[in-house]
Write a protein that holds these residues in place. Structure first.
Motif, mmCIF file in Angstrom:
data_model
loop_
_atom_site.group_PDB
_atom_site.id
_atom_site.type_symbol
_atom_site.label_atom_id
_atom_site.label_comp_id
_atom_site.label_asym_id
_atom_site.label_seq_id
_atom_site.Cartn_x
_atom_site.Cartn_y
_atom_site.Cartn_z
ATOM 1 N N CYS A 191 16.860 19.769 -115.360
ATOM 2 C CA CYS A 191 16.765 18.303 -115.432
ATOM 3 C C CYS A 191 16.268 17.836 -116.799
ATOM 4 O O CYS A 191 16.763 16.849 -117.352
ATOM 5 C CB CYS A 191 15.833 17.783 -114.337
ATOM 6 N N ILE A 192 15.295 18.564 -117.362
ATOM 7 C CA ILE A 192 14.762 18.202 -118.673
ATOM 8 C C ILE A 192 15.843 18.326 -119.745
ATOM 9 O O ILE A 192 15.810 17.653 -120.773
ATOM 10 C CB ILE A 192 13.558 19.097 -119.041
ATOM 11 N N GLY A 193 16.824 19.187 -119.502
ATOM 12 C CA GLY A 193 17.917 19.339 -120.455
ATOM 13 C C GLY A 193 18.707 18.057 -120.676
ATOM 14 O O GLY A 193 19.395 17.912 -121.694
ATOM 15 N N ARG B 115 10.556 5.018 -119.828
ATOM 16 C CA ARG B 115 10.791 6.182 -118.960
ATOM 17 C C ARG B 115 9.579 6.423 -118.065
ATOM 18 O O ARG B 115 9.707 6.596 -116.852
ATOM 19 C CB ARG B 115 11.081 7.405 -119.824
ATOM 20 N N TYR B 116 8.385 6.398 -118.643
ATOM 21 C CA TYR B 116 7.169 6.609 -117.867
ATOM 22 C C TYR B 116 6.922 5.444 -116.906
ATOM 23 O O TYR B 116 6.555 5.661 -115.743
ATOM 24 C CB TYR B 116 5.958 6.766 -118.786
ATOM 25 N N LEU B 117 7.128 4.216 -117.401
ATOM 26 C CA LEU B 117 6.823 3.041 -116.587
ATOM 27 C C LEU B 117 7.731 2.951 -115.368
ATOM 28 O O LEU B 117 7.274 2.638 -114.257
ATOM 29 C CB LEU B 117 6.947 1.772 -117.430
ATOM 30 N N PHE B 118 9.016 3.220 -115.534
ATOM 31 C CA PHE B 118 9.948 3.180 -114.405
ATOM 32 C C PHE B 118 9.646 4.291 -113.396
ATOM 33 O O PHE B 118 9.894 4.132 -112.193
ATOM 34 C CB PHE B 118 11.387 3.307 -114.893
ATOM 35 N N PRO C 241 16.525 4.417 -120.232
ATOM 36 C CA PRO C 241 15.173 4.739 -119.748
ATOM 37 C C PRO C 241 15.104 4.948 -118.248
ATOM 38 O O PRO C 241 14.351 5.806 -117.769
ATOM 39 C CB PRO C 241 14.352 3.515 -120.172
ATOM 40 N N LEU C 242 15.888 4.172 -117.470
ATOM 41 C CA LEU C 242 15.884 4.338 -116.023
ATOM 42 C C LEU C 242 16.462 5.695 -115.638
ATOM 43 O O LEU C 242 15.937 6.389 -114.744
ATOM 44 C CB LEU C 242 16.689 3.213 -115.371
ATOM 45 N N PHE C 243 17.543 6.089 -116.321
ATOM 46 C CA PHE C 243 18.121 7.414 -116.085
ATOM 47 C C PHE C 243 17.100 8.508 -116.398
ATOM 48 O O PHE C 243 16.913 9.453 -115.617
ATOM 49 C CB PHE C 243 19.368 7.586 -116.955
ATOM 50 N N LEU C 244 16.414 8.383 -117.528
ATOM 51 C CA LEU C 244 15.410 9.374 -117.917
ATOM 52 C C LEU C 244 14.246 9.396 -116.936
ATOM 53 O O LEU C 244 13.682 10.455 -116.649
ATOM 54 C CB LEU C 244 14.905 9.077 -119.333
ATOM 55 N N ALA C 245 13.871 8.221 -116.422
ATOM 56 C CA ALA C 245 12.758 8.149 -115.478
ATOM 57 C C ALA C 245 13.067 8.932 -114.202
ATOM 58 O O ALA C 245 12.227 9.700 -113.713
ATOM 59 C CB ALA C 245 12.449 6.688 -115.148
ATOM 60 N N LEU C 246 14.266 8.746 -113.664
ATOM 61 C CA LEU C 246 14.606 9.375 -112.391
ATOM 62 C C LEU C 246 14.945 10.856 -112.538
ATOM 63 O O LEU C 246 14.459 11.695 -111.758
ATOM 64 C CB LEU C 246 15.795 8.630 -111.755
ATOM 65 N N ILE C 247 15.770 11.186 -113.537
ATOM 66 C CA ILE C 247 16.247 12.565 -113.676
ATOM 67 C C ILE C 247 15.233 13.449 -114.396
ATOM 68 O O ILE C 247 14.941 14.573 -113.963
ATOM 69 C CB ILE C 247 17.602 12.609 -114.412
ATOM 70 N N VAL C 248 14.694 12.949 -115.503
ATOM 71 C CA VAL C 248 13.822 13.775 -116.341
ATOM 72 C C VAL C 248 12.368 13.716 -115.889
ATOM 73 O O VAL C 248 11.724 14.756 -115.693
ATOM 74 C CB VAL C 248 13.946 13.350 -117.822
ATOM 75 N N GLN C 249 11.837 12.493 -115.703
ATOM 76 C CA GLN C 249 10.418 12.371 -115.381
ATOM 77 C C GLN C 249 10.121 12.724 -113.923
ATOM 78 O O GLN C 249 9.265 13.564 -113.655
ATOM 79 C CB GLN C 249 9.934 10.947 -115.688
ATOM 80 N N VAL C 250 10.828 12.073 -112.988
ATOM 81 C CA VAL C 250 10.538 12.307 -111.576
ATOM 82 C C VAL C 250 11.013 13.694 -111.132
ATOM 83 O O VAL C 250 10.235 14.495 -110.603
ATOM 84 C CB VAL C 250 11.177 11.207 -110.696
ATOM 85 N N MET C 251 12.298 13.979 -111.366
ATOM 86 C CA MET C 251 12.834 15.253 -110.905
ATOM 87 C C MET C 251 12.435 16.415 -111.812
ATOM 88 O O MET C 251 11.923 17.437 -111.349
ATOM 89 C CB MET C 251 14.360 15.166 -110.802
ATOM 90 N N GLY C 252 12.655 16.257 -113.122
ATOM 91 C CA GLY C 252 12.395 17.352 -114.048
ATOM 92 C C GLY C 252 10.923 17.706 -114.151
ATOM 93 O O GLY C 252 10.503 18.820 -113.817
ATOM 94 N N GLN C 253 10.109 16.756 -114.608
ATOM 95 C CA GLN C 253 8.681 17.024 -114.737
ATOM 96 C C GLN C 253 8.047 17.286 -113.382
ATOM 97 O O GLN C 253 7.132 18.108 -113.258
ATOM 98 C CB GLN C 253 7.994 15.842 -115.430
ATOM 99 N N GLY C 254 8.523 16.575 -112.341
ATOM 100 C CA GLY C 254 7.964 16.797 -111.007
ATOM 101 C C GLY C 254 8.176 18.220 -110.525
ATOM 102 O O GLY C 254 7.261 18.856 -109.986
ATOM 103 N N LEU C 255 9.379 18.753 -110.700
ATOM 104 C CA LEU C 255 9.660 20.131 -110.294
ATOM 105 C C LEU C 255 8.861 21.134 -111.115
ATOM 106 O O LEU C 255 8.348 22.127 -110.583
ATOM 107 C CB LEU C 255 11.151 20.417 -110.423
#
Length: 308
Positions: free
Chosen positions: A35-37, A59-62, A231-245
């Motif tokens: 996801c971070i990719g 990205r962080y705020l969303f 930013p919304l795409f990055l929030a959901l895919i990178v921050q929530v899914m990527g960093q969360g995992l």
């Protein structure tokens, strides 16, 4: 008189020990790395509307309300108070992102990418030093493969600019911050769940990123609402899914292994860029990507290390 036909005592079978699946943690970290990719792809697509620091802020705020909702829905309670390691990890990560973006303006993308990825490798050595988690012998072989693969993948393409020692030093500082981020995140997971940890991390990142945007002189808002798509795409895919995992997987994975596994991200970014931006890999870069994938596989082989 006691009967000779007494019934035998019932056989008590002890409950089976819970099965520990040591592959779950590394698999979560691997999924997070995939996801971070997408991070550089989303950043690249959003630069027409916002500056890089502003994109990181949004990205962080969303992501924050989504993460809070997940904690409440899954844990059925409010997040527990953060510990000091969460605050440290969030600070390290936000500063890492800022220095990484700054380094890209001063040196080549290939140089900055390679140097920053060295930070993921150094996590294992820092965990050995501070957490007494000695890696397996196979891990050291995996590190050599990962470093060579990252070097070839980042530096084996067409030269797109001239390196600058100032940008390289900024990338090196960012690499050190990556190590601190992953180490402190693992320590934070000792008293917090994965979702709680990434939620508090994100709140810290919002606060620091807002200051960075203000100091950088970038505009907080895009000219059109469509500028919020990246930013919304990055929030959901990178921050929530990527960093969360990744954060959740760190609680089940030795830091040394996680540091190697997460290096799958530049392979993903290169593959997406190939199809999305028509940027094919050279044969040398493809070999580097293969070496990284081999390192990811090798890093988790052998006797599992005790987990948190």
């Amino acid at each position: 008189m006691t009967s000779s036909l007494e019934s035998p005592a019932p056989l008590v079978v002890p409950p089976a020990a819970p099965v520990v699946r040591h592959w779950i943690g590394p698999l979560m970290v691997f999924g997070g790395g995939v996801c971070i990719g997408f991070a550089p792809i989303g950043l690249r697509l959003g630069l027409d509307d916002l500056g890089p620091q502003a994109i990181a802020f949004w990205r962080y705020l969303f992501a924050a309300p989504v993460l809070l909702a997940l904690v409440v829905l899954i844990e059925r309670r409010a997040p527990r108070p953060p510990n000091r390691f969460v605050l440290m990890a969030g600070t390290f990560f936000t500063l890492d992102m800022a220095l990484w973006h700054w380094s890209l303006t001063l040196t080549t993308v290939s140089n900055a990418t390679f140097i920053v990825n060295l930070g993921n490798i150094s996590v294992g050595f820092m965990a050995w030093l501070f957490l007494k988690e000695r890696p397996t012998n196979k891990w050291f072989v995996a590190v050599v493969l990962a470093v060579l693969g990252a070097a070839v993948l980042s530096l084996g393409g067409e030269v797109g600019g001239k390196g600058d020692i100032r940008g390289d030093m900024l990338a090196l500082a960012a690499a050190l911050l990556v190590s601190g981020y992953m180490l402190c995140s693992k320590l934070a997971r000792r008293t917090l769940g994965g979702l709680e940890t990434i939620f508090w991390l994100t709140l810290v990142e919002i606060c620091i990123a807002s200051l960075i945007v203000a100091l950088s002189g970038e505009s907080f808002l895009p000219e059109n609402l469509s500028g919020f798509r990246a930013p919304l795409f990055l929030a959901l895919i990178v921050q929530v899914m990527g960093q969360g995992l990744i954060i959740t997987g760190l609680g089940r994975t030795p830091a040394a292994i996680a540091g190697v596994v997460v290096i799958v991200q530049p392979v993903v970014a290169a593959a997406i860029s190939w199809s999305l931006f028509d940027e094919p890999l050279t044969a040398l870069q493809a070999a580097g990507a293969g070496a990284i994938l081999a390192a990811v596989w090798l890093s988790q082989r052998g006797k599992p290390v005790p987990i948190d």
